[in-house]
Structures are given as C-alpha cells and as structure tokens.
Design a protein around this motif. Structure first.
Motif, PDB file in Angstrom:
ATOM      1  N   LEU A  73       8.810 -10.057   3.469  1.00 22.59           N
ATOM      2  CA  LEU A  73       8.268  -8.772   3.029  1.00 22.59           C
ATOM      3  C   LEU A  73       8.057  -7.908   4.266  1.00 22.59           C
ATOM      4  CD1 LEU A  73       5.617 -10.059   0.450  1.00 22.59           C
ATOM      5  CD2 LEU A  73       7.761  -8.875  -0.078  1.00 22.59           C
ATOM      6  N   THR A  74       8.720  -6.766   4.312  1.00 23.59           N
ATOM      7  CA  THR A  74       8.569  -5.833   5.440  1.00 23.59           C
ATOM      8  C   THR A  74       7.805  -4.610   4.932  1.00 23.59           C
ATOM      9  OG1 THR A  74      10.706  -6.531   6.296  1.00 23.59           O
ATOM     10  CG2 THR A  74       9.830  -4.468   7.166  1.00 23.59           C
ATOM     11  N   THR A  75       6.738  -4.272   5.636  1.00 22.14           N
ATOM     12  CA  THR A  75       5.943  -3.104   5.230  1.00 22.14           C
ATOM     13  C   THR A  75       6.184  -1.946   6.179  1.00 22.14           C
ATOM     14  OG1 THR A  75       4.203  -4.529   4.348  1.00 22.14           O
ATOM     15  CG2 THR A  75       3.574  -2.266   4.855  1.00 22.14           C
ATOM     16  N   ILE A  76       6.362  -0.755   5.611  1.00 26.55           N
ATOM     17  CA  ILE A  76       6.364   0.471   6.429  1.00 26.55           C
ATOM     18  C   ILE A  76       5.307   1.415   5.853  1.00 26.55           C
ATOM     19  CG2 ILE A  76       8.795   0.331   7.147  1.00 26.55           C
ATOM     20  CD1 ILE A  76       9.246   2.694   5.024  1.00 26.55           C
ATOM     21  N   LEU A  77       4.803   2.289   6.715  1.00 27.34           N
ATOM     22  CA  LEU A  77       3.920   3.372   6.274  1.00 27.34           C
ATOM     23  C   LEU A  77       4.662   4.654   6.593  1.00 27.34           C
ATOM     24  CD1 LEU A  77       0.501   2.213   7.814  1.00 27.34           C
ATOM     25  CD2 LEU A  77       1.576   1.492   5.665  1.00 27.34           C
ATOM     26  N   PHE A  78       4.814   5.549   5.637  1.00 34.79           N
ATOM     27  CA  PHE A  78       5.509   6.795   5.978  1.00 34.79           C
ATOM     28  C   PHE A  78       4.717   8.022   5.561  1.00 34.79           C
ATOM     29  CE2 PHE A  78       7.159   7.881   1.742  1.00 34.79           C
ATOM     30  CZ  PHE A  78       7.190   6.647   1.098  1.00 34.79           C
ATOM     31  N   LYS A  79       4.844   9.023   6.430  1.00 33.63           N
ATOM     32  CA  LYS A  79       4.158  10.294   6.205  1.00 33.63           C
ATOM     33  C   LYS A  79       5.184  11.283   5.673  1.00 33.63           C
ATOM     34  CE  LYS A  79       1.698  13.772   8.789  1.00 33.63           C
ATOM     35  NZ  LYS A  79       0.591  14.030   9.641  1.00 33.63           N
ATOM     36  N   ILE A  80       4.810  12.039   4.659  1.00 39.19           N
ATOM     37  CA  ILE A  80       5.749  12.990   4.066  1.00 39.19           C
ATOM     38  C   ILE A  80       6.021  14.137   5.043  1.00 39.19           C
ATOM     39  CG2 ILE A  80       6.143  14.585   2.135  1.00 39.19           C
ATOM     40  CD1 ILE A  80       6.064  11.566   1.404  1.00 39.19           C
ATOM     41  N   LYS A  81       7.334  14.294   5.377  1.00 43.18           N
ATOM     42  CA  LYS A  81       7.723  15.365   6.309  1.00 43.18           C
ATOM     43  C   LYS A  81       8.720  16.290   5.634  1.00 43.18           C
ATOM     44  CE  LYS A  81       6.122  14.487  10.675  1.00 43.18           C
ATOM     45  NZ  LYS A  81       6.753  13.639  11.665  1.00 43.18           N
ATOM     46  N   GLY A  82       9.893  15.737   5.285  1.00 48.34           N
ATOM     47  CA  GLY A  82      10.962  16.557   4.722  1.00 48.34           C
ATOM     48  C   GLY A  82      11.707  15.801   3.637  1.00 48.34           C
ATOM     49  N   GLN A  83      13.041  16.049   3.578  1.00 50.84           N
ATOM     50  CA  GLN A  83      13.860  15.528   2.482  1.00 50.84           C
ATOM     51  C   GLN A  83      13.836  13.989   2.387  1.00 50.84           C
ATOM     52  OE1 GLN A  83      17.738  17.353   2.596  1.00 50.84           O
ATOM     53  NE2 GLN A  83      18.369  16.277   0.739  1.00 50.84           N
ATOM     54  N   ALA A  84      14.019  13.322   3.534  1.00 56.16           N
ATOM     55  CA  ALA A  84      14.147  11.866   3.506  1.00 56.16           C
ATOM     56  C   ALA A  84      12.851  11.187   3.059  1.00 56.16           C
ATOM     57  CB  ALA A  84      14.552  11.346   4.890  1.00 56.16           C
ATOM     58  N   THR A  85      11.730  11.643   3.593  1.00 60.09           N
ATOM     59  CA  THR A  85      10.466  11.000   3.232  1.00 60.09           C
ATOM     60  C   THR A  85      10.048  11.364   1.799  1.00 60.09           C
ATOM     61  OG1 THR A  85       9.450  12.723   4.597  1.00 60.09           O
ATOM     62  CG2 THR A  85       9.521  10.511   5.517  1.00 60.09           C
ATOM     63  N   ASN A  86      10.453  12.543   1.324  1.00 55.59           N
ATOM     64  CA  ASN A  86      10.197  12.879  -0.085  1.00 55.59           C
ATOM     65  C   ASN A  86      11.050  12.011  -1.002  1.00 55.59           C
ATOM     66  OD1 ASN A  86       8.187  14.981  -0.829  1.00 55.59           O
ATOM     67  ND2 ASN A  86       9.175  15.997   0.901  1.00 55.59           N
ATOM     68  N   TYR A  87      12.264  11.689  -0.527  1.00 58.92           N
ATOM     69  CA  TYR A  87      13.122  10.775  -1.299  1.00 58.92           C
ATOM     70  C   TYR A  87      12.457   9.395  -1.371  1.00 58.92           C
ATOM     71  CZ  TYR A  87      16.644   7.189  -1.974  1.00 58.92           C
ATOM     72  OH  TYR A  87      17.303   6.074  -2.407  1.00 58.92           O
ATOM     73  N   LEU A  88      11.971   8.892  -0.232  1.00 58.85           N
ATOM     74  CA  LEU A  88      11.326   7.560  -0.220  1.00 58.85           C
ATOM     75  C   LEU A  88      10.137   7.531  -1.178  1.00 58.85           C
ATOM     76  CD1 LEU A  88      11.343   6.565   3.571  1.00 58.85           C
ATOM     77  CD2 LEU A  88      12.864   5.765   1.759  1.00 58.85           C
ATOM     78  N   LYS A  89       9.390   8.626  -1.174  1.00 53.64           N
ATOM     79  CA  LYS A  89       8.206   8.736  -2.043  1.00 53.64           C
ATOM     80  C   LYS A  89       8.588   8.635  -3.528  1.00 53.64           C
ATOM     81  CE  LYS A  89       5.514  12.641  -3.459  1.00 53.64           C
ATOM     82  NZ  LYS A  89       5.251  14.053  -3.184  1.00 53.64           N
ATOM     83  N   SER A  90       9.808   9.087  -3.863  1.00 56.77           N
ATOM     84  CA  SER A  90      10.223   9.104  -5.272  1.00 56.77           C
ATOM     85  C   SER A  90      10.685   7.726  -5.766  1.00 56.77           C
ATOM     86  CB  SER A  90      11.372  10.105  -5.464  1.00 56.77           C
ATOM     87  OG  SER A  90      12.579   9.542  -4.953  1.00 56.77           O
ATOM     88  N   LEU A  91      10.859   6.776  -4.833  1.00 64.17           N
ATOM     89  CA  LEU A  91      11.358   5.453  -5.232  1.00 64.17           C
ATOM     90  C   LEU A  91      10.285   4.662  -5.981  1.00 64.17           C
ATOM     91  CD1 LEU A  91      13.389   4.483  -2.020  1.00 64.17           C
ATOM     92  CD2 LEU A  91      14.264   5.375  -4.198  1.00 64.17           C
ATOM     93  N   LYS A  92      10.774   3.704  -6.789  1.00 69.05           N
ATOM     94  CA  LYS A  92       9.857   2.910  -7.629  1.00 69.05           C
ATOM     95  C   LYS A  92      10.020   1.419  -7.325  1.00 69.05           C
ATOM     96  CE  LYS A  92       8.724   6.429 -10.451  1.00 69.05           C
ATOM     97  NZ  LYS A  92       8.717   7.398  -9.370  1.00 69.05           N
ATOM     98  N   ILE A  93       9.060   0.624  -7.753  1.00 67.84           N
ATOM     99  CA  ILE A  93       9.142  -0.834  -7.608  1.00 67.84           C
ATOM    100  C   ILE A  93      10.451  -1.306  -8.257  1.00 67.84           C
ATOM    101  CG2 ILE A  93       8.122  -3.032  -8.389  1.00 67.84           C
ATOM    102  CD1 ILE A  93       5.379  -1.674  -8.058  1.00 67.84           C
TER     103      ILE A  93
END
Ligand SMILES: Cc1cc2nc3c(=O)[nH]c(=O)nc-3n(C[C@H](O)[C@H](O)[C@H](O)COP(=O)(O)OP(=O)(O)OC[C@H]3O[C@@H](n4cnc5c(N)ncnc54)[C@H](O)[C@@H]3O)c2cc1C
Ligand code: FES
Length: 252
Positions: A73-93
């Motif tokens: 299990l690899t954990t990342i923490l990401f801060k919303i900046k632009g297109q890529a991080t908004n895409y990551l935010k939209s992902l689901k389990i």
C-alpha cells in the motif's frame, strides 16, 4: 519520444495500482492509498502518476508505505493545484492508477537525533520519515507550517499556523538539539533552512520540488547546480535528487 525512452528504461518501475482509499484531509488536500506490486521504497522517494489526458506524469512524494504479502500500500497526499490534481481528486476506490516508482534517491538515515521540517504539502515525505525513525527508535521532532487552520494536515509535533515555519527553526534547534535536519518545503523555505543549518554546522537533507516533465532523468528539464569538492556541476532533481545535502545547492 518519451515512450521510446521509457521502453529503454527499467520497465519494472511502471505499475498499475488500484485505489484502496481516497479521502479529504484538509480544505485543499487529499490522501490516496494505492494497492500495487511495488515491493520496496525509501523515505524521500516519490512516484510519478499518469493523469488523464496528460502526456506528462505528475510527481508525488511517498507519505507512507506498507508491505502486504506480495503487494503493498503506497500513500500519497496531494494538494489541489490544477488539472492533474483535480483529476486525481475525481478518482474513486477501485479505480486504476498508472505510476512509475520508486523514483529518486530518498533520505539517508543515520542514528542521530533529527529535526524534521515540512511546509504545506511538504509534510508528506516527513510523515513517512517520522514513522521510519520511530520504528528505529531514533529521536525526532517534526515541525510544520500551514497558511491557515483549514489547511493543516495532522501528524506533527508542532504546527505553525499563519506565519512561516522558518521563524521557528532557530528556536527548535536550541530546544531539540538535533544532529541531523530534514526538510521538504517550497524553495524559499528550503533556502532559508539551508542558511540557518549551515550556520549551526548541522547535516541537512533538503527535498526539492521542481516542475518535472519525464521524472526519470531523460529530459534534463529539472536540472540544478550543485557545488561538490569545489566543482560546480549539473544534477537532475528527479534522478540525482530530489534529496540533496544542505551547503551543496547553488540557489538561483
Ligand atoms: C519530487 C516532487 C514531489 C512532489 N510531491 C508532492 C506531494 O507529495 N504532494 C503534492 O500535492 N504535490 C507534490 N509535488 C508537486 C506536484 O507534482 C504538483 O503540484 C502537480 O504536478 C501539479 O499538477 P496540476 O496539473 O494539478 O497543476 P498544474 O496546473 O500543472 O500546475 C499548478 C502549479 O503546480 C506547479 N507544478 C506543475 N507541475 C509540477 C511538477 N511536475 N512538479 C512540481 N510542480 C509542478 C506549477 O508550476 C504551477 O505553479 C511534488 C513535486 C515534486 C517535483
Ligand atoms: S524531469 Fe526530466 S530529467 Fe528530471
């Protein structure tokens, strides 16, 4: 061009993982846990995620790593900046994540008392490092800084809200008496920490953030200058770094 180089690089580094957990952890940051076949990582290393409709991958520090039989299990923490991080935010389990890992050199760990410093999302690799130091019974103290209470990510020994964490480093060096310092933060904070710890003659590891195109040492887009043994030379943040020794970086 990039795919040509990727084909010629160690393809074992490319993984397709599955999202096990994704949750909001502050007003503008998320935690994502990815299940994959990645076998081992070092604190301070990062992964580079392919984001939807992006030819370029995006780098994220490893904030935690746990082996589970043949998987991890690899954990990342990401801060919303632009297109890529908004895409990551939209992902689901259950969604897939294509990533390269483990990338970069990571922190050297010695058996000495450590002061850990993180600013903003720079807390991510520090949480992983703190966990590892605790496991090895190495005394440590993590101080972090955030712009507002809403942005605070938990896990530090001391949290500065509003001001800059830089204003508290001298005080913590005096209080904690560390022998090694680790920092991940925006350039202005890294540079300030480098100046302070040089004055105190403390071994310092600085994790740099630089806009990356390939993340694997091919494009030379993330090059910085270091001075080693009185010689100045170019090094890439993605491959030779992102961790560099304080006192060696020529700040722009
Ligand atoms: C080694 C490393 C580790 C990182 N670890 C983390 C982490 O743990 N958590 C986290 O939230 N962010 C981390 N970052 C920064 C993260 O990669 C960027 O925030 C992300 O790529 C922004 O993508 P975007 O499309 O959402 O925003 P964009 O719209 O592309 O950019 C928004 C802002 O982010 C900057 N940026 C864009 N791409 C990059 C990039 N590849 N590297 C650095 N800055 C960039 C841009 O200059 C711009 O100011 C790390 C960067 C590096 C180099
Ligand atoms: S991002 Fe291409 S060499 Fe570092």
């Amino acid at each position: 061009m990039l795919s040509f180089f990727l084909r010629n690089l160690d393809m074992k580094k490319e993984f397709i993982g599955k999202i096990e957990q994704i949750e909001k952890i502050s007003s503008d940051a998320f935690k994502m846990v990815i299940l994959s076949d990645l076998q081992s990582v070092k604190c301070g290393q990062f992964i580079s995620i392919l984001c939807e409709n992006k030819t370029l991958r995006r780098p994220f520090s490893i904030a935690d790593f746990e082996k589970e039989a043949n998987q991890s299990l690899t954990t990342i923490l990401f801060k919303i900046k632009g297109q890529a991080t908004n895409y990551l935010k939209s992902l689901k389990i259950g969604d897939s994540v294509d990533f390269l890992a483990p990338l970069g050199n990571g922190f050297e760990i010695d058996n000495k008392k450590a002061l850990l410093i993180g600013a903003g999302i720079g807390i991510a690799p520090m949480l992983f490092l703190k966990k590892e130091l605790n496991k090895r019974n190495i005394e440590n103290y993590l101080i972090t800084g955030f712009k507002s209470r809403q942005e605070v990510i938990k896990g530090s020994d001391r949290t500065i809200i509003g001001g800059t964490v830089l204003d508290y480093i001298e005080e913590e060096i005096k209080n904690q008496k560390p022998q090694t310092v680790y920092c991940c933060a925006p350039t202005v904070v890294l540079k300030g920490v480098d100046n302070i710890t040089r004055k105190h003659n403390l071994k310092t590891y600085l994790a740099l953030e630089k806009v990356m195109a390939c993340s694997i040492g091919v494009c030379r887009g993330c090059v910085i200058k270091l001075i080693k043994d009185k010689k100045i030379a170019n090094y890439s943040v993605c491959k030779d770094g992102p961790v560099f020794l304080g006192g060696e970086i020529i700040w722009e």
